[in-house]
Design an enzyme around this catalytic site. Structure first.
Site, mmCIF file in Angstrom:
data_model
loop_
_atom_site.group_PDB
_atom_site.id
_atom_site.type_symbol
_atom_site.label_atom_id
_atom_site.label_comp_id
_atom_site.label_asym_id
_atom_site.label_seq_id
_atom_site.Cartn_x
_atom_site.Cartn_y
_atom_site.Cartn_z
ATOM 1 C CG HIS A 129 47.312 109.014 50.645
ATOM 2 N ND1 HIS A 129 47.786 108.093 49.831
ATOM 3 C CD2 HIS A 129 46.015 108.784 50.931
ATOM 4 C CE1 HIS A 129 46.610 107.392 49.386
ATOM 5 N NE2 HIS A 129 45.621 107.902 49.986
ATOM 6 C CB ALA B 171 37.296 108.463 46.713
ATOM 7 C CG ASP C 106 42.756 104.238 52.430
ATOM 8 O OD1 ASP C 106 41.535 103.385 52.627
ATOM 9 O OD2 ASP C 106 42.786 105.193 51.870
ATOM 10 C CG ASP D 133 51.141 106.673 49.753
ATOM 11 O OD1 ASP D 133 51.471 107.715 50.364
ATOM 12 O OD2 ASP D 133 50.171 106.560 49.138
ATOM 13 N NE ARG E 247 43.794 134.303 63.638
ATOM 14 C CZ ARG E 247 44.663 134.908 62.949
ATOM 15 N NH1 ARG E 247 45.937 135.105 63.562
ATOM 16 N NH2 ARG E 247 44.677 135.173 61.926
#
Length: 386
Positions: free
Chosen positions: A254, A141, A277, A251, A230
């Protein structure tokens, strides 16, 4: 004035004590009194049976709260208002976080933090710059117009900040593939704490950055590639390397709970921190806000752009602590440490914050039986939640 807090259980940072009393005064914890021990002269404050006194929560990634966005209000008043909004959720110290923006906005935010840190009882520990030296591919964002690489003026400006902020902390999230080794070392030598985030770096580059002295990983798993057999990437490096402290947004949106549990199982105890956050809606009933001219919507426990991109979190620290047993499978005591002791250690503040012990700051959170916040003490000053 001395106060003797009685009736509640006490979480010291290691264990929960029953039947003990806590003596505070002059902004410090003076003593923990065992049952039957004679109490010194002090005002007695009787708390509810079953309540829990815990170290005050420390949130190192707080974009906003109480209707205030630090990017939108990069002033001392804005920083202090954000700290005040989060105090009702048990957070007694924050790093107001400014995300990728214009140089003018970042400079204003820095000046705001200098002033806010100097405000007694304000709860502002310093500042977190989340960007702008990040990977365009993982900007999320963040406004891509302002993503860039550091120049000499940036390094001089950032390098001068710690000395201007006595006792404060300057945290910078950057993508290590976008910043030269020399610049990383220069910033660390100046006293900044550096964290890997919003990055496309290989696992090898992340390990190199940790070797240089970077200490953290910002919101682990978010704004970075997923783990592939890998190509383990930043998240794989963070899980395999025991050195960095990693922030987790717990939460349920996320990061999948199974991935959270895998990360906790892979890493040494003491290196996982809760972060919120959080954005301006925290502590309000707002259903949207503006971020760099774009509307962010509050929907179903998430904050999203119109296209569904996550834009911060609809989370407070008390809720994150309550989520730890269910989502991470860890005991409450570890959740409390992830919200207080471990961030204090990451910031180099152990000895001051994160424990309930004689000589430590009287920054405390009072939780009810249901783990909702009843109130907080900051430097011994009480404020009820609500």
């Amino acid at each position: 004035m001395r106060q003797l807090l009685t009736g509640a259980r006490i979480f010291t940072g290691e264990t929960i004590l029953d039947g003990h009393a806590l003596l505070i005064g002059e902004g410090r914890i003076l003593d923990i009194l065992a049952p039957g021990r004679a109490a010194p002269a002090a005002e007695t404050v009787r708390l509810e049976d079953g309540d829990l006194i815990a170290p005050g929560f420390i949130d190192i990634q707080v974009n906003g709260g109480g209707g205030v966005l630090f990017n939108g209000t990069p002033t001392a008043e804005g920083a202090l208002a954000i700290a005040a909004a989060h105090r009702r959720f048990g957070t007694t110290a924050v790093l107001p976080t400014v995300i990728t923006d214009t140089p003018e906005c970042l400079q204003s935010a820095a000046e705001a933090a200098v002033a806010a840190v100097a405000t007694p009882g304000g709860g502002v520990l310093g500042i977190h710059f989340e960007g702008p030296f990040i990977a365009l591919e993982r900007a999320g964002a963040h406004d891509r117009r302002f993503v860039r690489r550091p120049d000499e003026a940036d390094l001089a400006f950032l390098g001068a900040l710690p000395a201007r902020m006595p006792g404060g902390r300057v945290l910078l999230t950057l993508a290590p593939e976008c910043v030269e080794d020399e610049a990383i070392c220069r910033l660390i030598a100046a006293g900044l704490i550096l964290s890997v985030g919003h990055t496309m770096a290989s696992a090898e580059r992340v390990v190199e950055a940790l070797d240089l002295g970077m200490r953290g990983v910002t919101h682990l798993f978010n704004a970075m590639p997923g783990i592939v057999n890998r190509q383990p990437g930043p998240a794989g490096a963070a899980m395999a390397d025991g050195r960095p402290w990693c922030g987790l947004i717990v939460d349920g949106h996320h990061v999948h709970p199974l991935m959270l549990r895998a990360a906790v199982a892979a890493r040494p105890r003491g290196r996982m921190m809760l972060v919120t956050d959080a954005m301006p809606p925290t502590g309000t009933d707002a259903d949207s806000f503006l971020l760099n001219g774009r509307t962010i919507y509050r929907r179903d426990g998430k904050l999203v752009l119109a296209d569904g991109t996550l834009a911060g979190a609809d989370l407070d620290m008390a809720a994150a602590v309550r989520n730890v047993p269910a989502l991470l499978g860890l005991p409450l005591e570890e959740g409390l440490r992830m919200a207080s002791l471990y961030p204090a250690q990451f910031l180099g503040l152990e000895g001051e914050r994160g424990r309930v012990a004689p000589g430590w700051r009287a920054d405390l959170t009072l939780l009810g039986r249901d783990l909702t916040v009843r109130g907080t003490w900051v430097e011994g000053g009480w404020r009820a939640a609500g």
